[in-house]
Design an enzyme around this catalytic site. Structure first.
Site, short mmCIF file in Angstrom:
data_model
loop_
_atom_site.label_atom_id
_atom_site.label_comp_id
_atom_site.label_asym_id
_atom_site.label_seq_id
_atom_site.Cartn_x
_atom_site.Cartn_y
_atom_site.Cartn_z
N ARG A 77 13.49 0.47 5.45
CA ARG A 77 12.24 0.19 4.25
C ARG A 77 11.24 1.03 4.88
O ARG A 77 10.93 1.86 4.15
CB ARG A 77 11.94 -1.15 4.21
CG ARG A 77 11.27 -1.81 2.82
CD ARG A 77 9.69 -1.28 3.19
NE ARG A 77 9.18 -2.17 4.41
CZ ARG A 77 8.23 -2.03 5.15
NH1 ARG A 77 7.15 -1.04 4.30
NH2 ARG A 77 7.76 -2.66 6.02
N ASP A 78 10.52 0.64 5.81
CA ASP A 78 9.19 1.37 6.08
C ASP A 78 9.39 2.70 6.33
O ASP A 78 8.64 3.51 6.27
CB ASP A 78 8.78 0.44 7.26
CG ASP A 78 7.20 0.79 7.48
OD1 ASP A 78 6.57 1.41 6.70
OD2 ASP A 78 6.64 -0.07 8.36
N HIS B 164 3.01 1.44 14.26
CA HIS B 164 3.16 2.75 14.23
C HIS B 164 2.67 3.34 15.46
O HIS B 164 1.85 3.05 15.97
CB HIS B 164 2.53 3.14 12.89
CG HIS B 164 3.05 2.57 11.60
ND1 HIS B 164 3.91 3.12 10.76
CD2 HIS B 164 3.07 1.29 11.15
CE1 HIS B 164 4.37 2.41 9.93
NE2 HIS B 164 3.95 1.30 9.88
N CYS C 121 3.65 4.69 5.57
CA CYS C 121 3.16 4.16 4.49
C CYS C 121 2.52 5.16 3.53
O CYS C 121 1.70 5.67 3.74
CB CYS C 121 2.28 2.96 4.77
SG CYS C 121 1.85 1.98 3.04
N ASN D 149 7.22 4.63 12.29
CA ASN D 149 7.08 3.33 13.16
C ASN D 149 7.65 3.52 14.84
O ASN D 149 8.43 4.55 14.85
CB ASN D 149 8.09 2.39 12.57
CG ASN D 149 7.65 1.78 11.35
OD1 ASN D 149 7.87 2.46 10.34
ND2 ASN D 149 7.00 0.75 11.39
N HIS E 86 4.03 -5.22 14.74
CA HIS E 86 4.44 -4.02 14.20
C HIS E 86 3.77 -2.94 14.21
O HIS E 86 2.45 -2.63 13.71
CB HIS E 86 4.50 -4.52 12.59
CG HIS E 86 4.84 -3.43 11.61
ND1 HIS E 86 5.84 -3.52 10.87
CD2 HIS E 86 4.23 -2.37 11.15
CE1 HIS E 86 6.21 -2.65 9.98
NE2 HIS E 86 5.15 -1.83 10.15
P1 HMG Z 1 -0.24 -2.28 -10.50
O1 HMG Z 1 -0.21 -1.21 -11.15
O2 HMG Z 1 -1.76 -3.02 -10.46
O3 HMG Z 1 0.53 -3.45 -11.33
O4 HMG Z 1 0.30 -2.48 -9.09
P2 HMG Z 1 0.49 -4.22 -12.64
O5 HMG Z 1 0.89 -5.77 -12.66
O6 HMG Z 1 -0.89 -3.88 -13.51
O7 HMG Z 1 1.79 -3.19 -13.38
C1 HMG Z 1 1.62 -2.14 -13.77
C2 HMG Z 1 3.34 -1.56 -14.09
O8 HMG Z 1 3.98 -1.90 -12.89
C3 HMG Z 1 3.75 -2.48 -15.25
O9 HMG Z 1 4.93 -1.72 -15.76
C4 HMG Z 1 4.53 -3.57 -14.49
O10 HMG Z 1 5.67 -4.31 -15.09
C5 HMG Z 1 5.01 -3.00 -13.17
P3 HMG Z 1 4.66 -0.84 -16.89
O11 HMG Z 1 3.81 -1.80 -18.03
O12 HMG Z 1 3.42 0.25 -16.62
O13 HMG Z 1 5.71 -0.06 -17.52
N1 HMG Z 1 5.42 -3.80 -11.68
C6 HMG Z 1 6.43 -3.68 -11.40
N2 HMG Z 1 7.69 -3.12 -11.34
C7 HMG Z 1 8.93 -3.31 -10.35
N3 HMG Z 1 8.42 -4.26 -9.65
C8 HMG Z 1 7.29 -5.06 -9.35
C9 HMG Z 1 6.21 -4.50 -10.37
N4 HMG Z 1 5.21 -5.11 -10.38
C10 HMG Z 1 4.36 -4.44 -11.37
N5 HMG Z 1 7.06 -5.84 -8.22
C11 HMG Z 1 1.67 -3.35 -7.38
C12 HMG Z 1 0.58 -3.56 -8.18
C13 HMG Z 1 1.76 -4.59 -6.32
C14 HMG Z 1 3.13 -3.66 -8.56
C15 HMG Z 1 1.87 -2.03 -6.89
O14 HMG Z 1 0.45 -1.81 -6.27
C16 HMG Z 1 2.62 -1.69 -5.80
O15 HMG Z 1 4.03 -1.66 -6.15
N6 HMG Z 1 2.37 -1.73 -4.51
C17 HMG Z 1 3.41 -1.65 -3.29
C18 HMG Z 1 2.94 -0.53 -2.66
C19 HMG Z 1 4.08 -0.42 -1.47
O16 HMG Z 1 5.23 -0.93 -1.63
N7 HMG Z 1 3.33 -0.13 -0.08
C20 HMG Z 1 4.47 0.09 1.00
C21 HMG Z 1 4.74 -1.20 1.59
S1 HMG Z 1 3.45 -2.08 2.51
C22 HMG Z 1 3.53 -1.13 4.05
O17 HMG Z 1 4.17 -0.12 4.26
C23 HMG Z 1 2.98 -1.83 5.31
C24 HMG Z 1 3.85 -2.59 6.21
O18 HMG Z 1 4.76 -1.72 6.85
C25 HMG Z 1 2.95 -3.05 7.40
C26 HMG Z 1 1.99 -2.18 8.21
O19 HMG Z 1 2.51 -1.12 8.63
O20 HMG Z 1 0.66 -2.42 8.43
C27 HMG Z 1 4.42 -3.96 5.20
MG MG Z 2 4.40 -0.31 8.33
#
Ligand code: HMG
Ligand code: MG
Length: 286
Positions: A13-14, A211, A242, A251, A209
């Site tokens: 995933r990450d 990096h 990310c 990571n 966690h």
């Molecule tokens: P948004 O654009 O504000 O969402 O994004 P929305 O609610 O306005 O929806 C926009 C569109 O996205 C809509 O579709 C929704 O249906 C769709 P449209 O009408 O335009 O066709 N949608 C989705 N589709 C599929 N699955 C969903 C979903 N939600 C909405 N769940 C949102 C808000 C949270 C969705 C967006 O910001 C997002 O997906 N963010 C995730 C980013 C991400 O995955 N980042 C990486 C993971 S975090 C990380 O890596 C850190 C970590 O490792 C720890 C560390 O290292 O610190 C965990």
């Molecule tokens: Mg991470």
């Protein structure tokens, strides 16, 4: 008897969320299946996030459908909102242990960049997700990102991290993984952050966690061990990053963490030879 440290493998995933190209489902499944043979008990395999935001994870439903589960392994996925929960529910399999992870940030800049909302809004969004998971008997894990530094807001104060952890655990008791998202933490700063966070949650409910941008991840793990943490996230082959955190490369590598823990006399139950093979497979995906 040696003390046990639990490793949460986040490479599929990450790691793969940050690769430029999209890796095929077959290659992801091959990696996850090999990792499942290593003795790891926790493997994060994907995310039910917006495919527009993270196209690399858009096939997580197929990955779940095609992987060959080991009975003692928990397969985890990220879920940011109810839309993601619905996706998870449809893809969930009765024959595998699954876990969801909700994720928030300790800094407003990263919250906006990664989730398109404020920290408070992100907590409000995950409340119904956590409630649905509890109703369905699904284990929930939490992430707090940017526990030492934010790519947008700079240094993050230890108390701010502790307050964010408390906000998450007020929703429900859960293990919280503390993310040094851009790998700028040093043992001294990680130690200060942990001292503050330990006022909000016991060490047994925390994971590190890290990096490895600054090459300090292993030293940060040693500091965390000294402060009582016994759970760490890592990515085989040092995959990772990310997409919404500029400057977040790999990571810390699982194989390096295992070597460190071995040297320090901790038990992990993980076969380092299998991890070495998986690391080779992971590196070939880059
Ligand atoms: P948004 O654009 O504000 O969402 O994004 P929305 O609610 O306005 O929806 C926009 C569109 O996205 C809509 O579709 C929704 O249906 C769709 P449209 O009408 O335009 O066709 N949608 C989705 N589709 C599929 N699955 C969903 C979903 N939600 C909405 N769940 C949102 C808000 C949270 C969705 C967006 O910001 C997002 O997906 N963010 C995730 C980013 C991400 O995955 N980042 C990486 C993971 S975090 C990380 O890596 C850190 C970590 O490792 C720890 C560390 O290292 O610190 C965990
Ligand atoms: Mg991470």
């Amino acid at each position: 008897m040696a003390e046990f440290v639990r490793i949460h493998e986040v490479g599929p995933r990450d790691g793969l969320q940050n690769e430029k190209g999209v890796i095929s489902v077959a290659r992801k499944v091959a990696l996850i299946d090999l990792l499942s043979q290593s003795g790891l008990r926790d493997i994060e395999v994907g995310s039910f996030v917006s495919p527009k935001w993270v196209p690399q994870m858009a096939d997580t439903d197929q990955v779940l459908a095609q992987l060959h589960p080991e009975p003692d392994v928990r397969y985890a996925v990220l879920v940011p909102n109810m839309r993601g929960w619905e996706g998870f529910l449809q893809a969930r399999r009765a024959d595998i242990l699954t876990e969801i992870a909700v994720f928030i940030a300790a800094s407003e800049g990263f919250s906006q960049s990664n989730l398109n909302c404020s920290i408070a809004e992100s907590v409000a969004r995950l409340r119904p997700v956590v409630a649905a998971a509890q109703e369905n008997g699904v284990v929930v894990r939490g992430y707090v990102s940017c526990v030492t530094d934010c790519p947008f807001d700079g240094a993050v104060a230890p108390q701010q991290v502790a307050d964010t952890v408390a906000m998450l655990r007020e929703v429900a008791p859960m293990q919280v993984s503390l993310g040094d998202t851009i790998g700028k933490g040093t043992p001294e700063r990680v130690g200060a952050m942990l001292e503050a966070v330990l006022g909000a949650a016991p060490a047994t409910d925390l994971a590190g966690h890290f990096h490895d941008t600054g090459g300090q991840a292993l030293a940060n793990i040693e500091t965390s061990l000294d402060l009582g943490l016994r759970a760490f996230d890592s990515a085989v082959g040092g995959l990772g990053g990310c997409p919404y955190a500029p400057g977040a490369p790999g990571n810390v590598a699982t194989e390096a963490v295992l070597a460190l823990l071995d040297r320090l006399g901790y038990e992990t139950g993980i076969d380092r030879d299998v991890i070495a093979q998986a690391a080779e497979m992971a590196r070939a995906m880059r």
